[in-house]
Write a protein that holds these residues in place. Sequence first.
Motif, PDB file in Angstrom:
ATOM      1  N   ARG A  14      14.691  -8.359  11.116  1.00 49.44           N
ATOM      2  CA  ARG A  14      15.670  -7.579  11.885  1.00 49.44           C
ATOM      3  C   ARG A  14      15.356  -7.766  13.361  1.00 49.44           C
ATOM      4  N   LEU A  15      16.372  -8.156  14.120  1.00 52.41           N
ATOM      5  CA  LEU A  15      16.212  -8.400  15.544  1.00 52.41           C
ATOM      6  C   LEU A  15      17.010  -7.383  16.333  1.00 52.41           C
ATOM      7  N   GLY A  16      16.458  -6.955  17.437  1.00 54.21           N
ATOM      8  CA  GLY A  16      17.185  -6.135  18.396  1.00 54.21           C
ATOM      9  C   GLY A  16      17.438  -6.999  19.621  1.00 54.21           C
ATOM     10  N   ILE A  17      18.605  -6.883  20.204  1.00 56.08           N
ATOM     11  CA  ILE A  17      18.947  -7.697  21.366  1.00 56.08           C
ATOM     12  C   ILE A  17      19.332  -6.779  22.509  1.00 56.08           C
ATOM     13  N   VAL A  18      18.651  -6.910  23.619  1.00 59.38           N
ATOM     14  CA  VAL A  18      18.937  -6.140  24.821  1.00 59.38           C
ATOM     15  C   VAL A  18      19.603  -7.095  25.800  1.00 59.38           C
ATOM     16  N   ALA A  19      20.861  -6.796  26.145  1.00 60.25           N
ATOM     17  CA  ALA A  19      21.608  -7.674  27.050  1.00 60.25           C
ATOM     18  C   ALA A  19      22.616  -6.828  27.814  1.00 60.25           C
ATOM     19  N   PRO A  20      22.992  -7.257  29.007  1.00 62.15           N
ATOM     20  CA  PRO A  20      24.015  -6.519  29.751  1.00 62.15           C
ATOM     21  C   PRO A  20      25.367  -6.616  29.044  1.00 62.15           C
ATOM     22  N   ASN A  21      26.272  -5.694  29.369  1.00 61.78           N
ATOM     23  CA  ASN A  21      27.597  -5.674  28.741  1.00 61.78           C
ATOM     24  C   ASN A  21      28.394  -6.941  29.018  1.00 61.78           C
ATOM     25  N   THR A  22      28.034  -7.657  30.053  1.00 63.63           N
ATOM     26  CA  THR A  22      28.769  -8.881  30.399  1.00 63.63           C
ATOM     27  C   THR A  22      28.409 -10.048  29.492  1.00 63.63           C
ATOM     28  N   VAL A  23      27.368  -9.890  28.675  1.00 64.73           N
ATOM     29  CA  VAL A  23      26.955 -10.936  27.745  1.00 64.73           C
ATOM     30  C   VAL A  23      27.383 -10.518  26.342  1.00 64.73           C
ATOM     31  N   SER A  24      28.222 -11.329  25.704  1.00 60.86           N
ATOM     32  CA  SER A  24      28.631 -10.989  24.339  1.00 60.86           C
ATOM     33  C   SER A  24      27.566 -11.487  23.370  1.00 60.86           C
ATOM     34  N   VAL A  25      27.252 -10.652  22.392  1.00 67.22           N
ATOM     35  CA  VAL A  25      26.239 -10.974  21.388  1.00 67.22           C
ATOM     36  C   VAL A  25      26.869 -10.742  20.024  1.00 67.22           C
ATOM     37  N   ILE A  29      15.210 -14.333  27.292  1.00 68.06           N
ATOM     38  CA  ILE A  29      16.111 -15.454  27.546  1.00 68.06           C
ATOM     39  C   ILE A  29      16.744 -15.218  28.908  1.00 68.06           C
ATOM     40  N   GLY A  30      16.475 -16.101  29.845  1.00 64.02           N
ATOM     41  CA  GLY A  30      16.982 -15.903  31.199  1.00 64.02           C
ATOM     42  C   GLY A  30      16.348 -14.657  31.798  1.00 64.02           C
ATOM     43  N   ASP A  31      17.085 -14.038  32.726  1.00 64.23           N
ATOM     44  CA  ASP A  31      16.569 -12.837  33.386  1.00 64.23           C
ATOM     45  C   ASP A  31      17.046 -11.547  32.736  1.00 64.23           C
ATOM     46  N   GLU A  32      18.055 -11.627  31.861  1.00 64.76           N
ATOM     47  CA  GLU A  32      18.715 -10.400  31.422  1.00 64.76           C
ATOM     48  C   GLU A  32      18.740 -10.162  29.919  1.00 64.76           C
ATOM     49  N   VAL A  33      18.271 -11.090  29.116  1.00 66.72           N
ATOM     50  CA  VAL A  33      18.391 -10.944  27.662  1.00 66.72           C
ATOM     51  C   VAL A  33      16.997 -10.906  27.038  1.00 66.72           C
ATOM     52  N   GLU A  34      16.771  -9.912  26.175  1.00 64.18           N
ATOM     53  CA  GLU A  34      15.526  -9.795  25.416  1.00 64.18           C
ATOM     54  C   GLU A  34      15.850  -9.717  23.936  1.00 64.18           C
ATOM     55  N   VAL A  35      15.092 -10.427  23.143  1.00 67.88           N
ATOM     56  CA  VAL A  35      15.213 -10.361  21.690  1.00 67.88           C
ATOM     57  C   VAL A  35      13.919  -9.738  21.177  1.00 67.88           C
ATOM     58  N   VAL A  36      14.058  -8.666  20.396  1.00 69.76           N
ATOM     59  CA  VAL A  36      12.910  -7.917  19.899  1.00 69.76           C
ATOM     60  C   VAL A  36      12.865  -8.039  18.380  1.00 69.76           C
ATOM     61  N   VAL A  37      11.704  -8.330  17.823  1.00 70.05           N
ATOM     62  CA  VAL A  37      11.531  -8.316  16.370  1.00 70.05           C
ATOM     63  C   VAL A  37      11.341  -6.855  15.978  1.00 70.05           C
ATOM     64  N   VAL A  38      12.349  -6.271  15.356  1.00 69.55           N
ATOM     65  CA  VAL A  38      12.327  -4.850  15.011  1.00 69.55           C
ATOM     66  C   VAL A  38      11.622  -4.612  13.692  1.00 69.55           C
ATOM     67  N   ASP A  39      11.882  -5.473  12.704  1.00 72.01           N
ATOM     68  CA  ASP A  39      11.310  -5.257  11.379  1.00 72.01           C
ATOM     69  C   ASP A  39      11.276  -6.577  10.628  1.00 72.01           C
ATOM     70  N   ILE A  40      10.331  -6.699   9.720  1.00 71.01           N
ATOM     71  CA  ILE A  40      10.239  -7.869   8.844  1.00 71.01           C
ATOM     72  C   ILE A  40      10.067  -7.346   7.428  1.00 71.01           C
ATOM     73  N   ARG A  41      11.007  -7.708   6.558  1.00 68.82           N
ATOM     74  CA  ARG A  41      10.934  -7.285   5.145  1.00 68.82           C
ATOM     75  C   ARG A  41      11.168  -8.511   4.276  1.00 68.82           C
ATOM     76  N   GLY A  42      10.148  -8.995   3.662  1.00 69.97           N
ATOM     77  CA  GLY A  42      10.285 -10.194   2.837  1.00 69.97           C
ATOM     78  C   GLY A  42      10.743 -11.354   3.699  1.00 69.97           C
ATOM     79  N   GLU A  43      11.870 -11.929   3.336  1.00 72.53           N
ATOM     80  CA  GLU A  43      12.409 -13.063   4.083  1.00 72.53           C
ATOM     81  C   GLU A  43      13.430 -12.646   5.141  1.00 72.53           C
ATOM     82  N   LYS A  44      13.635 -11.346   5.310  1.00 75.15           N
ATOM     83  CA  LYS A  44      14.598 -10.865   6.307  1.00 75.15           C
ATOM     84  C   LYS A  44      13.881 -10.379   7.551  1.00 75.15           C
TER      85      LYS A  44
END
Length: 96
Positions: A31-42, A14-29
Amino acid sequence: MLVLSRQRDERIVIGDEVEVVVVDIRGEKVRLGIVAPNTVSVHRKEIYEAIRRENQDAASVRGELPRLGAPLSGAEAVRRLAQRSSEDGQNRREIA
Protein backbone atom coordinates in the motif's frame (compact mmCIF):
# COMPACT_ATOMS: atom_id res chain seq x y z
CA MET A 1 13.52 2.29 -14.88
CA LEU A 2 14.80 3.03 -11.40
CA VAL A 3 14.14 0.19 -8.96
CA LEU A 4 14.29 0.97 -5.23
CA SER A 5 13.80 -1.14 -2.14
CA ARG A 6 11.80 0.45 0.67
CA GLN A 7 10.36 -0.76 3.94
CA ARG A 8 7.17 0.32 5.68
CA ASP A 9 7.06 4.07 6.48
CA GLU A 10 9.99 4.81 4.19
CA ARG A 11 9.61 7.42 1.44
CA ILE A 12 10.66 8.16 -2.09
CA VAL A 13 10.77 11.76 -3.33
CA ILE A 14 9.98 12.62 -6.96
CA GLY A 15 10.97 16.14 -7.96
CA ASP A 16 10.41 18.81 -5.34
CA GLU A 17 6.72 18.22 -4.66
CA VAL A 18 5.84 14.52 -4.78
CA GLU A 19 6.47 11.91 -2.06
CA VAL A 20 5.60 8.24 -2.21
CA VAL A 21 5.27 6.54 1.18
CA VAL A 22 5.17 2.78 1.81
CA VAL A 23 2.15 2.63 4.11
CA ASP A 24 1.75 -1.12 4.51
CA ILE A 25 3.03 -4.43 3.17
CA ARG A 26 0.79 -7.51 3.31
CA GLY A 27 2.01 -10.56 1.47
CA GLU A 28 2.50 -9.53 -2.14
CA LYS A 29 0.50 -6.29 -1.79
CA VAL A 30 2.13 -2.98 -1.03
CA ARG A 31 0.00 0.00 0.00
CA LEU A 32 1.44 3.33 -1.09
CA GLY A 33 0.55 6.82 0.03
CA ILE A 34 1.23 9.67 -2.36
CA VAL A 35 1.69 13.26 -1.22
CA ALA A 36 1.41 15.69 -4.13
CA PRO A 37 0.01 19.17 -4.76
CA ASN A 38 -3.50 19.46 -6.24
CA THR A 39 -1.95 20.52 -9.54
CA VAL A 40 -0.48 17.03 -9.99
CA SER A 41 -2.98 14.35 -10.96
CA VAL A 42 -2.34 10.94 -9.40
CA HIS A 43 -4.21 7.86 -10.65
CA ARG A 44 -3.80 4.11 -10.73
CA LYS A 45 -2.65 3.20 -14.23
CA GLU A 46 -5.91 1.45 -15.21
CA ILE A 47 -7.89 4.54 -14.16
CA TYR A 48 -5.51 6.84 -16.04
CA GLU A 49 -5.91 4.76 -19.21
CA ALA A 50 -9.72 4.80 -18.87
CA ILE A 51 -9.65 8.61 -18.52
CA ARG A 52 -7.44 8.88 -21.62
CA ARG A 53 -9.83 6.68 -23.62
CA GLU A 54 -12.83 8.76 -22.51
CA ASN A 55 -11.03 11.98 -23.45
CA GLN A 56 -10.09 10.59 -26.86
CA ASP A 57 -13.68 9.45 -27.46
CA ALA A 58 -15.00 12.86 -26.42
CA ALA A 59 -12.51 14.62 -28.70
CA SER A 60 -13.57 12.49 -31.67
CA VAL A 61 -17.23 13.45 -31.14
CA ARG A 62 -16.36 17.12 -31.52
CA GLY A 63 -16.33 16.79 -35.31
CA GLU A 64 -19.91 15.50 -35.24
CA LEU A 65 -21.35 18.54 -33.47
CA PRO A 66 -23.23 21.11 -35.55
CA ARG A 67 -21.35 24.29 -36.32
CA LEU A 68 -22.45 27.33 -34.39
CA GLY A 69 -22.71 30.77 -35.92
CA ALA A 70 -20.76 33.80 -34.89
CA PRO A 71 -21.42 35.09 -31.36
CA LEU A 72 -24.40 37.41 -31.06
CA SER A 73 -24.19 40.95 -29.83
CA GLY A 74 -25.93 41.58 -26.51
CA ALA A 75 -28.78 43.45 -28.22
CA GLU A 76 -29.30 40.68 -30.79
CA ALA A 77 -29.34 38.01 -28.07
CA VAL A 78 -31.97 39.97 -26.09
CA ARG A 79 -34.07 40.46 -29.25
CA ARG A 80 -34.01 36.72 -30.05
CA LEU A 81 -34.88 35.75 -26.47
CA ALA A 82 -37.81 38.20 -26.47
CA GLN A 83 -39.00 36.79 -29.80
CA ARG A 84 -38.85 33.22 -28.47
CA SER A 85 -40.70 34.22 -25.31
CA SER A 86 -43.51 35.83 -27.29
CA GLU A 87 -43.71 32.81 -29.62
CA ASP A 88 -43.88 30.48 -26.61
CA GLY A 89 -46.66 32.60 -25.12
CA GLN A 90 -48.64 32.44 -28.40
CA ASN A 91 -48.19 28.67 -28.57
CA ARG A 92 -49.49 28.28 -25.01
CA ARG A 93 -52.60 30.37 -25.81
CA GLU A 94 -53.26 28.38 -28.99
CA ILE A 95 -53.03 25.08 -27.08
CA ALA A 96 -55.37 26.27 -24.33
